[in-house]
Design an enzyme around this catalytic site. Structure first.
Site, PDB file in Angstrom:
ATOM      1  N   HIS A 166       0.843  -1.190   0.000  1.00 23.39           N
ATOM      2  CA  HIS A 166       0.000   0.000   0.000  1.00 23.39           C
ATOM      3  C   HIS A 166       0.875   1.235   0.000  1.00 23.39           C
ATOM      4  O   HIS A 166       1.924   1.265   0.641  1.00 23.39           O
ATOM      5  CB  HIS A 166      -0.937   0.013   1.209  1.00 23.39           C
ATOM      6  CG  HIS A 166      -0.273  -0.327   2.509  1.00 23.39           C
ATOM      7  ND1 HIS A 166       0.012  -1.626   2.877  1.00 23.39           N
ATOM      8  CD2 HIS A 166       0.170   0.455   3.505  1.00 23.39           C
ATOM      9  CE1 HIS A 166       0.600  -1.622   4.062  1.00 23.39           C
ATOM     10  NE2 HIS A 166       0.721  -0.373   4.458  1.00 23.39           N
ATOM     11  N   HIS A 205       0.965   5.038   1.228  1.00 27.08           N
ATOM     12  CA  HIS A 205       0.335   6.028   2.108  1.00 27.08           C
ATOM     13  C   HIS A 205       0.416   7.390   1.415  1.00 27.08           C
ATOM     14  O   HIS A 205       1.519   7.814   1.014  1.00 27.08           O
ATOM     15  CB  HIS A 205       1.107   6.164   3.427  1.00 27.08           C
ATOM     16  CG  HIS A 205       1.119   4.939   4.303  1.00 27.08           C
ATOM     17  ND1 HIS A 205       0.309   4.804   5.420  1.00 27.08           N
ATOM     18  CD2 HIS A 205       1.858   3.807   4.249  1.00 27.08           C
ATOM     19  CE1 HIS A 205       0.566   3.647   6.011  1.00 27.08           C
ATOM     20  NE2 HIS A 205       1.496   3.016   5.319  1.00 27.08           N
TER      21      HIS A 205
HETATM   22  P1  5GP Z   1       1.851  -0.130   7.350  1.00 25.74           P
HETATM   23  O1  5GP Z   1       2.392   0.060   8.742  1.00 25.74           O
HETATM   24  O2  5GP Z   1       1.650  -1.590   7.011  1.00 25.74           O
HETATM   25  O3  5GP Z   1       2.640   0.612   6.300  1.00 25.74           O
HETATM   26  O4  5GP Z   1       0.435   0.580   7.336  1.00 25.74           O
HETATM   27  C1  5GP Z   1      -0.759  -0.091   7.558  1.00 25.74           C
HETATM   28  C2  5GP Z   1      -1.838   0.977   7.676  1.00 25.74           C
HETATM   29  O5  5GP Z   1      -3.091   0.348   7.534  1.00 25.74           O
HETATM   30  C3  5GP Z   1      -1.827   1.698   9.026  1.00 25.74           C
HETATM   31  O6  5GP Z   1      -1.665   3.094   8.811  1.00 25.74           O
HETATM   32  C4  5GP Z   1      -3.181   1.334   9.620  1.00 25.74           C
HETATM   33  O7  5GP Z   1      -3.764   2.385  10.354  1.00 25.74           O
HETATM   34  C5  5GP Z   1      -3.996   0.972   8.403  1.00 25.74           C
HETATM   35  N1  5GP Z   1      -5.060   0.001   8.649  1.00 25.74           N
HETATM   36  C6  5GP Z   1      -4.905  -1.207   9.272  1.00 25.74           C
HETATM   37  N2  5GP Z   1      -6.088  -1.871   9.302  1.00 25.74           N
HETATM   38  C7  5GP Z   1      -6.982  -1.075   8.656  1.00 25.74           C
HETATM   39  C8  5GP Z   1      -8.374  -1.226   8.366  1.00 25.74           C
HETATM   40  O8  5GP Z   1      -9.020  -2.226   8.694  1.00 25.74           O
HETATM   41  N3  5GP Z   1      -8.982  -0.203   7.699  1.00 25.74           N
HETATM   42  C9  5GP Z   1      -8.293   0.911   7.299  1.00 25.74           C
HETATM   43  N4  5GP Z   1      -8.993   1.868   6.646  1.00 25.74           N
HETATM   44  N5  5GP Z   1      -6.976   1.093   7.565  1.00 25.74           N
HETATM   45  C10 5GP Z   1      -6.339   0.108   8.240  1.00 25.74           C
END
Ligand code: 5GP
Length: 119
Positions: free
Chosen positions: A104, A106
């Site tokens: 993903h 951001h």
């Molecule tokens: P990472 O740390 O993997 O780069 O980011 C994962 C992101 O996914 C985090 O910013 C977290 O808040 C978001 N996230 C995790 N679970 C969910 C969810 O069920 N729904 C949404 N909208 N965001 C999520």
């Protein structure tokens, strides 16, 4: 041993099996607001195809991954953050701080974002 990856909650969001604030979707990517926003605008833009980490990317994914950028630019404009600026972040694995193993991008903006890396 090679680590096994299962599809995540993001697949359920793409398939609308669980609710999310989806702001854009097409045949290649889906964008939705982060559940725990770290800035006034915090949107996740993801390929619809399940790719666990950037380490799993192949040349076949170039169209979808290119689309992440065109959608990021479109959403930044719509959010009114394009001119002041924003940050696009992709985390990979433990040291990158990746928590959800479906790649993903951001899209973060709406305020000054500070240093790139926490000291
Ligand atoms: P990472 O740390 O993997 O780069 O980011 C994962 C992101 O996914 C985090 O910013 C977290 O808040 C978001 N996230 C995790 N679970 C969910 C969810 O069920 N729904 C949404 N909208 N965001 C999520």
């Amino acid at each position: 041993m090679t680590k096994e990856y299962q599809e995540t909650i993001f697949t359920k969001i793409i398939n609308k099996e669980i609710p999310a604030n989806i702001v854009y979707q097409d045949e290649l990517v889906t964008a939705f607001r982060d559940i725990s926003p770290q800035a006034p605008t915090h949107i996740l833009i993801i390929p619809n195809k399940f790719i666990p980490t950037v380490n799993h990317v192949t040349s076949e994914d170039e169209l979808a991954l290119g689309r992440l950028f065109t959608v990021a630019a479109k959403l930044a404009k719509e959010e009114g953050i394009a001119e002041d600026g924003y940050r696009l972040v992709m985390n990979c694995n433990k040291n990158g701080g990746q928590e959800v193993f479906h790649i993903h991008m951001h899209l973060l903006g709406g305020q000054k974002l500070g240093p790139l890396v926490a000291k």
